[in-house]
Design a protein around this motif. Structure first.
Motif, PDB file in Angstrom:
ATOM      1  N   HIS A 179       0.098   2.519  -3.559  1.00 56.15           N
ATOM      2  CA  HIS A 179      -1.003   3.487  -3.451  1.00 56.15           C
ATOM      3  C   HIS A 179      -0.548   4.817  -2.879  1.00 56.15           C
ATOM      4  O   HIS A 179      -0.965   5.872  -3.347  1.00 56.15           O
ATOM      5  CB  HIS A 179      -2.139   2.903  -2.605  1.00 56.15           C
ATOM      6  CG  HIS A 179      -2.709   1.645  -3.173  1.00 56.15           C
ATOM      7  ND1 HIS A 179      -3.389   1.606  -4.369  1.00 56.15           N
ATOM      8  CD2 HIS A 179      -2.678   0.372  -2.718  1.00 56.15           C
ATOM      9  CE1 HIS A 179      -3.760   0.368  -4.628  1.00 56.15           C
ATOM     10  NE2 HIS A 179      -3.340  -0.406  -3.640  1.00 56.15           N
ATOM     11  N   LYS A 223       2.648   5.868  -5.229  1.00 55.36           N
ATOM     12  CA  LYS A 223       2.320   5.664  -6.655  1.00 55.36           C
ATOM     13  C   LYS A 223       3.495   5.091  -7.448  1.00 55.36           C
ATOM     14  O   LYS A 223       3.735   5.483  -8.587  1.00 55.36           O
ATOM     15  CB  LYS A 223       1.858   6.973  -7.300  1.00 55.36           C
ATOM     16  CG  LYS A 223       0.780   7.718  -6.542  1.00 55.36           C
ATOM     17  CD  LYS A 223      -0.567   7.150  -6.833  1.00 55.36           C
ATOM     18  CE  LYS A 223      -1.640   8.061  -6.244  1.00 55.36           C
ATOM     19  NZ  LYS A 223      -2.619   7.327  -5.495  1.00 55.36           N
ATOM     20  N   ASN A 280       0.826  -1.208   0.000  1.00 53.31           N
ATOM     21  CA  ASN A 280       0.000   0.000   0.000  1.00 53.31           C
ATOM     22  C   ASN A 280       0.857   1.253   0.000  1.00 53.31           C
ATOM     23  O   ASN A 280       0.564   2.220  -0.715  1.00 53.31           O
ATOM     24  CB  ASN A 280      -0.944   0.018   1.199  1.00 53.31           C
ATOM     25  CG  ASN A 280      -2.124  -0.917   1.042  1.00 53.31           C
ATOM     26  OD1 ASN A 280      -2.357  -1.476  -0.031  1.00 53.31           O
ATOM     27  ND2 ASN A 280      -2.866  -1.109   2.116  1.00 53.31           N
ATOM     28  N   CYS A 320      -9.439  -5.015  -5.265  1.00 53.16           N
ATOM     29  CA  CYS A 320      -8.666  -4.308  -4.244  1.00 53.16           C
ATOM     30  C   CYS A 320      -9.591  -3.912  -3.093  1.00 53.16           C
ATOM     31  O   CYS A 320     -10.799  -4.080  -3.166  1.00 53.16           O
ATOM     32  CB  CYS A 320      -7.989  -3.078  -4.834  1.00 53.16           C
ATOM     33  SG  CYS A 320      -9.142  -1.878  -5.521  1.00 53.16           S
TER      34      CYS A 320
END
Length: 159
Positions: free
Chosen positions: A68, A71, A64, A118
């Protein structure tokens, strides 16, 4: 007869320094850091069930952060801090992303989200760890796992 508290004093997690690792966003390096933490847990006698739980939560949190949060930008860094004792494992993972509000995540168990690929990572972290805390910005998670194998872990601390 009263027992002296000094004789019973164990190394408390808050007494120990954190090990700090900082690295450019890389899934490969994140995996290596995860393995380092798991090796420390093994040295502190966490059982196979706890190791599995920590491994799963670490993988989710590290991916993550890299994927996320940052990026996959190798110019951004991930900071990992951990401290492991025979009683507990504490791991903090921070990225340089904008953060998020975990309360606003869709429920991955809701019918409309069951087929989404996800959104289950935080659910898994919460299911497998003793405690999961996000900072207010939402770019840092602190994971805690009490060693179920350690007889000195007070029952009150596990709940």
């Amino acid at each position: 007869m009263k027992r002296s508290r000094n004789k019973l004093k164990l190394a408390q997690a808050h007494d120990l320094p954190w090990v700090s690792i900082e690295f450019p966003s890389s899934l490969e390096r994140a995996g290596q850091v995860g393995e380092e933490i798991l090796a420390a847990c093994r040295r502190h006698h966490f059982n196979d069930q706890d190791i599995f739980a920590i491994k799963l939560a670490l993988e989710e949190a590290l991916v993550n952060a890299v994927k996320h949060g940052n990026k996959l930008d190798s110019a951004k860094r991930v900071r990992v801090q951990y401290r492991i004792t025979d009683q507990r494992a504490d791991v903090a993972i921070e990225d340089q992303g904008a953060g998020f509000n975990p309360v606003e995540l869709p429920d991955p168990t809701a019918d409309e989200n069951l087929c989404r690929c996800c959104g289950r990572g935080i659910l898994l972290m919460r299911a497998y760890m003793s405690n999961v805390v996000f900072n207010p910005k939402g770019n840092k998670v602190t994971l805690t796992k009490f060693n179920e194998n350690c007889p000195t872990v007070p029952n009150a601390a596990i709940g």
